[in-house]
Design a protein around this motif. Structure first.
Motif, PDB file in Angstrom:
ATOM      1  N   MET A   5     -16.892  -6.994  -5.621  1.00 43.88           N
ATOM      2  CA  MET A   5     -15.634  -6.312  -5.353  1.00 43.88           C
ATOM      3  C   MET A   5     -14.485  -7.162  -5.906  1.00 43.88           C
ATOM      4  O   MET A   5     -14.339  -8.321  -5.535  1.00 43.88           O
ATOM      5  CB  MET A   5     -15.499  -6.134  -3.830  1.00 43.88           C
ATOM      6  CG  MET A   5     -14.276  -5.406  -3.407  1.00 43.88           C
ATOM      7  SD  MET A   5     -14.601  -3.650  -3.480  1.00 43.88           S
ATOM      8  CE  MET A   5     -13.078  -3.013  -2.909  1.00 43.88           C
ATOM      9  N   PRO A   6     -13.671  -6.570  -6.799  1.00 44.23           N
ATOM     10  CA  PRO A   6     -12.550  -7.335  -7.365  1.00 44.23           C
ATOM     11  C   PRO A   6     -11.507  -7.669  -6.300  1.00 44.23           C
ATOM     12  O   PRO A   6     -11.271  -6.893  -5.375  1.00 44.23           O
ATOM     13  CB  PRO A   6     -11.953  -6.404  -8.424  1.00 44.23           C
ATOM     14  CG  PRO A   6     -12.814  -5.207  -8.496  1.00 44.23           C
ATOM     15  CD  PRO A   6     -13.770  -5.234  -7.359  1.00 44.23           C
ATOM     16  N   THR A   7     -10.913  -8.822  -6.459  1.00 54.23           N
ATOM     17  CA  THR A   7      -9.872  -9.229  -5.515  1.00 54.23           C
ATOM     18  C   THR A   7      -8.593  -8.442  -5.777  1.00 54.23           C
ATOM     19  O   THR A   7      -8.436  -7.798  -6.823  1.00 54.23           O
ATOM     20  CB  THR A   7      -9.575 -10.732  -5.648  1.00 54.23           C
ATOM     21  OG1 THR A   7      -9.005 -10.967  -6.942  1.00 54.23           O
ATOM     22  CG2 THR A   7     -10.815 -11.573  -5.446  1.00 54.23           C
ATOM     23  N   HIS A   8      -7.675  -8.533  -4.807  1.00 51.84           N
ATOM     24  CA  HIS A   8      -6.393  -7.837  -4.932  1.00 51.84           C
ATOM     25  C   HIS A   8      -5.628  -8.332  -6.169  1.00 51.84           C
ATOM     26  O   HIS A   8      -5.019  -7.540  -6.888  1.00 51.84           O
ATOM     27  CB  HIS A   8      -5.565  -8.046  -3.665  1.00 51.84           C
ATOM     28  CG  HIS A   8      -4.221  -7.389  -3.711  1.00 51.84           C
ATOM     29  ND1 HIS A   8      -4.076  -6.023  -3.669  1.00 51.84           N
ATOM     30  CD2 HIS A   8      -2.972  -7.902  -3.805  1.00 51.84           C
ATOM     31  CE1 HIS A   8      -2.800  -5.719  -3.736  1.00 51.84           C
ATOM     32  NE2 HIS A   8      -2.106  -6.839  -3.812  1.00 51.84           N
ATOM     33  N   LYS A   9      -5.681  -9.636  -6.390  1.00 51.90           N
ATOM     34  CA  LYS A   9      -4.969 -10.220  -7.535  1.00 51.90           C
ATOM     35  C   LYS A   9      -5.540  -9.697  -8.860  1.00 51.90           C
ATOM     36  O   LYS A   9      -4.794  -9.371  -9.777  1.00 51.90           O
ATOM     37  CB  LYS A   9      -5.061 -11.743  -7.472  1.00 51.90           C
ATOM     38  CG  LYS A   9      -4.147 -12.448  -8.426  1.00 51.90           C
ATOM     39  CD  LYS A   9      -4.151 -13.941  -8.162  1.00 51.90           C
ATOM     40  CE  LYS A   9      -3.122 -14.611  -9.049  1.00 51.90           C
ATOM     41  NZ  LYS A   9      -3.026 -16.040  -8.771  1.00 51.90           N
ATOM     42  N   GLU A  10      -6.851  -9.588  -8.955  1.00 55.41           N
ATOM     43  CA  GLU A  10      -7.487  -9.049 -10.167  1.00 55.41           C
ATOM     44  C   GLU A  10      -7.122  -7.584 -10.369  1.00 55.41           C
ATOM     45  O   GLU A  10      -6.885  -7.145 -11.492  1.00 55.41           O
ATOM     46  CB  GLU A  10      -9.004  -9.211 -10.075  1.00 55.41           C
ATOM     47  CG  GLU A  10      -9.473 -10.642 -10.167  1.00 55.41           C
ATOM     48  CD  GLU A  10     -10.952 -10.785  -9.841  1.00 55.41           C
ATOM     49  OE1 GLU A  10     -11.560  -9.815  -9.315  1.00 55.41           O
ATOM     50  OE2 GLU A  10     -11.485 -11.869 -10.096  1.00 55.41           O
ATOM     51  N   GLN A  11      -7.088  -6.836  -9.274  1.00 53.35           N
ATOM     52  CA  GLN A  11      -6.697  -5.427  -9.348  1.00 53.35           C
ATOM     53  C   GLN A  11      -5.263  -5.278  -9.850  1.00 53.35           C
ATOM     54  O   GLN A  11      -4.967  -4.408 -10.664  1.00 53.35           O
ATOM     55  CB  GLN A  11      -6.838  -4.755  -7.977  1.00 53.35           C
ATOM     56  CG  GLN A  11      -8.251  -4.443  -7.594  1.00 53.35           C
ATOM     57  CD  GLN A  11      -8.852  -3.372  -8.463  1.00 53.35           C
ATOM     58  OE1 GLN A  11      -9.472  -3.649  -9.480  1.00 53.35           O
ATOM     59  NE2 GLN A  11      -8.665  -2.123  -8.070  1.00 53.35           N
ATOM     60  N   LEU A  25      -1.865   6.301 -12.240  1.00 48.33           N
ATOM     61  CA  LEU A  25      -2.270   4.901 -12.159  1.00 48.33           C
ATOM     62  C   LEU A  25      -2.161   4.392 -10.714  1.00 48.33           C
ATOM     63  O   LEU A  25      -3.047   3.672 -10.235  1.00 48.33           O
ATOM     64  CB  LEU A  25      -1.400   4.061 -13.095  1.00 48.33           C
ATOM     65  CG  LEU A  25      -1.866   2.643 -13.392  1.00 48.33           C
ATOM     66  CD1 LEU A  25      -3.207   2.640 -14.092  1.00 48.33           C
ATOM     67  CD2 LEU A  25      -0.836   1.942 -14.253  1.00 48.33           C
ATOM     68  N   ASP A  26      -1.104   4.779 -10.021  1.00 53.72           N
ATOM     69  CA  ASP A  26      -0.937   4.395  -8.622  1.00 53.72           C
ATOM     70  C   ASP A  26      -2.074   4.948  -7.765  1.00 53.72           C
ATOM     71  O   ASP A  26      -2.588   4.264  -6.886  1.00 53.72           O
ATOM     72  CB  ASP A  26       0.404   4.870  -8.075  1.00 53.72           C
ATOM     73  CG  ASP A  26       1.579   4.094  -8.631  1.00 53.72           C
ATOM     74  OD1 ASP A  26       1.358   3.050  -9.266  1.00 53.72           O
ATOM     75  OD2 ASP A  26       2.726   4.548  -8.435  1.00 53.72           O
ATOM     76  N   GLU A  27      -2.456   6.184  -8.027  1.00 50.00           N
ATOM     77  CA  GLU A  27      -3.572   6.782  -7.285  1.00 50.00           C
ATOM     78  C   GLU A  27      -4.872   6.039  -7.583  1.00 50.00           C
ATOM     79  O   GLU A  27      -5.662   5.767  -6.684  1.00 50.00           O
ATOM     80  CB  GLU A  27      -3.733   8.253  -7.655  1.00 50.00           C
ATOM     81  CG  GLU A  27      -2.677   9.165  -7.104  1.00 50.00           C
ATOM     82  CD  GLU A  27      -2.833  10.595  -7.594  1.00 50.00           C
ATOM     83  OE1 GLU A  27      -3.899  10.925  -8.185  1.00 50.00           O
ATOM     84  OE2 GLU A  27      -1.890  11.378  -7.405  1.00 50.00           O
ATOM     85  N   GLU A  28      -5.091   5.732  -8.860  1.00 50.08           N
ATOM     86  CA  GLU A  28      -6.323   5.048  -9.262  1.00 50.08           C
ATOM     87  C   GLU A  28      -6.441   3.676  -8.615  1.00 50.08           C
ATOM     88  O   GLU A  28      -7.522   3.277  -8.183  1.00 50.08           O
ATOM     89  CB  GLU A  28      -6.355   4.914 -10.791  1.00 50.08           C
ATOM     90  CG  GLU A  28      -7.600   4.247 -11.305  1.00 50.08           C
ATOM     91  CD  GLU A  28      -7.599   4.102 -12.809  1.00 50.08           C
ATOM     92  OE1 GLU A  28      -8.295   3.187 -13.284  1.00 50.08           O
ATOM     93  OE2 GLU A  28      -6.922   4.885 -13.505  1.00 50.08           O
ATOM     94  N   PHE A  29      -5.342   2.956  -8.534  1.00 49.55           N
ATOM     95  CA  PHE A  29      -5.367   1.604  -7.974  1.00 49.55           C
ATOM     96  C   PHE A  29      -4.939   1.581  -6.512  1.00 49.55           C
ATOM     97  O   PHE A  29      -4.763   0.512  -5.935  1.00 49.55           O
ATOM     98  CB  PHE A  29      -4.480   0.668  -8.810  1.00 49.55           C
ATOM     99  CG  PHE A  29      -5.112   0.255 -10.101  1.00 49.55           C
ATOM    100  CD1 PHE A  29      -5.914  -0.871 -10.162  1.00 49.55           C
ATOM    101  CD2 PHE A  29      -4.925   1.003 -11.253  1.00 49.55           C
ATOM    102  CE1 PHE A  29      -6.515  -1.255 -11.351  1.00 49.55           C
ATOM    103  CE2 PHE A  29      -5.528   0.631 -12.445  1.00 49.55           C
ATOM    104  CZ  PHE A  29      -6.320  -0.500 -12.497  1.00 49.55           C
ATOM    105  N   ASP A  30      -4.771   2.752  -5.929  1.00 51.73           N
ATOM    106  CA  ASP A  30      -4.411   2.891  -4.520  1.00 51.73           C
ATOM    107  C   ASP A  30      -3.166   2.075  -4.164  1.00 51.73           C
ATOM    108  O   ASP A  30      -3.158   1.310  -3.198  1.00 51.73           O
ATOM    109  CB  ASP A  30      -5.589   2.486  -3.631  1.00 51.73           C
ATOM    110  CG  ASP A  30      -5.415   2.988  -2.209  1.00 51.73           C
ATOM    111  OD1 ASP A  30      -4.744   4.014  -2.011  1.00 51.73           O
ATOM    112  OD2 ASP A  30      -5.952   2.342  -1.298  1.00 51.73           O
ATOM    113  N   VAL A  31      -2.134   2.260  -4.969  1.00 50.64           N
ATOM    114  CA  VAL A  31      -0.852   1.589  -4.723  1.00 50.64           C
ATOM    115  C   VAL A  31      -0.007   2.553  -3.906  1.00 50.64           C
ATOM    116  O   VAL A  31       0.315   3.642  -4.345  1.00 50.64           O
ATOM    117  CB  VAL A  31      -0.138   1.227  -6.045  1.00 50.64           C
ATOM    118  CG1 VAL A  31       1.218   0.621  -5.757  1.00 50.64           C
ATOM    119  CG2 VAL A  31      -0.997   0.303  -6.872  1.00 50.64           C
ATOM    120  N   ASN A  32       0.352   2.133  -2.715  1.00 50.45           N
ATOM    121  CA  ASN A  32       1.144   2.984  -1.825  1.00 50.45           C
ATOM    122  C   ASN A  32       2.541   2.421  -1.678  1.00 50.45           C
ATOM    123  O   ASN A  32       2.719   1.216  -1.581  1.00 50.45           O
ATOM    124  CB  ASN A  32       0.500   3.055  -0.429  1.00 50.45           C
ATOM    125  CG  ASN A  32      -0.870   3.674  -0.472  1.00 50.45           C
ATOM    126  OD1 ASN A  32      -1.088   4.643  -1.187  1.00 50.45           O
ATOM    127  ND2 ASN A  32      -1.805   3.100   0.264  1.00 50.45           N
TER     128      ASN A  32
END
Length: 87
Positions: free
Chosen positions: A1-7, A78-85
């Protein structure tokens, strides 16, 4: 699982890629069509105006406005893909 920083690195890489592509399109339309290719495009008329003149005067502005909407659409995806809220 990639870390938040990698995401977030992936997210910003994709964001910058999108911005560069859209700016390239705008450059081609405004500088390429409006200046470099104005003479050949002037052989074509739209609404009584030469196409090269139209691109130089209005085409780049219309393209910029359209690209703003394209950017908003792409960033929402892109926000949806990376779950940026937004918080």
């Amino acid at each position: 699982m990639p870390t938040h920083k990698e995401q977030m690195k992936k997210y910003w890489k994709r964001n910058i890629r999108t911005v560069l592509i859209l700016l390239s399109v705008w450059f081609v339309v405004s500088f390429g069509f409006g200046i470099l290719l104005a003479e050949p495009l002037n052989a074509i008329k739209i609404g009584g105006y030469k196409l090269g003149f139209w691109f130089a005067q209005q085409g780049s502005i219309f393209t910029f406005v359209i690209l703003i909407f394209v950017y908003v659409y792409r960033m929402n995806k892109l926000d949806e893909e990376f779950d940026v809220n937004e918080k």
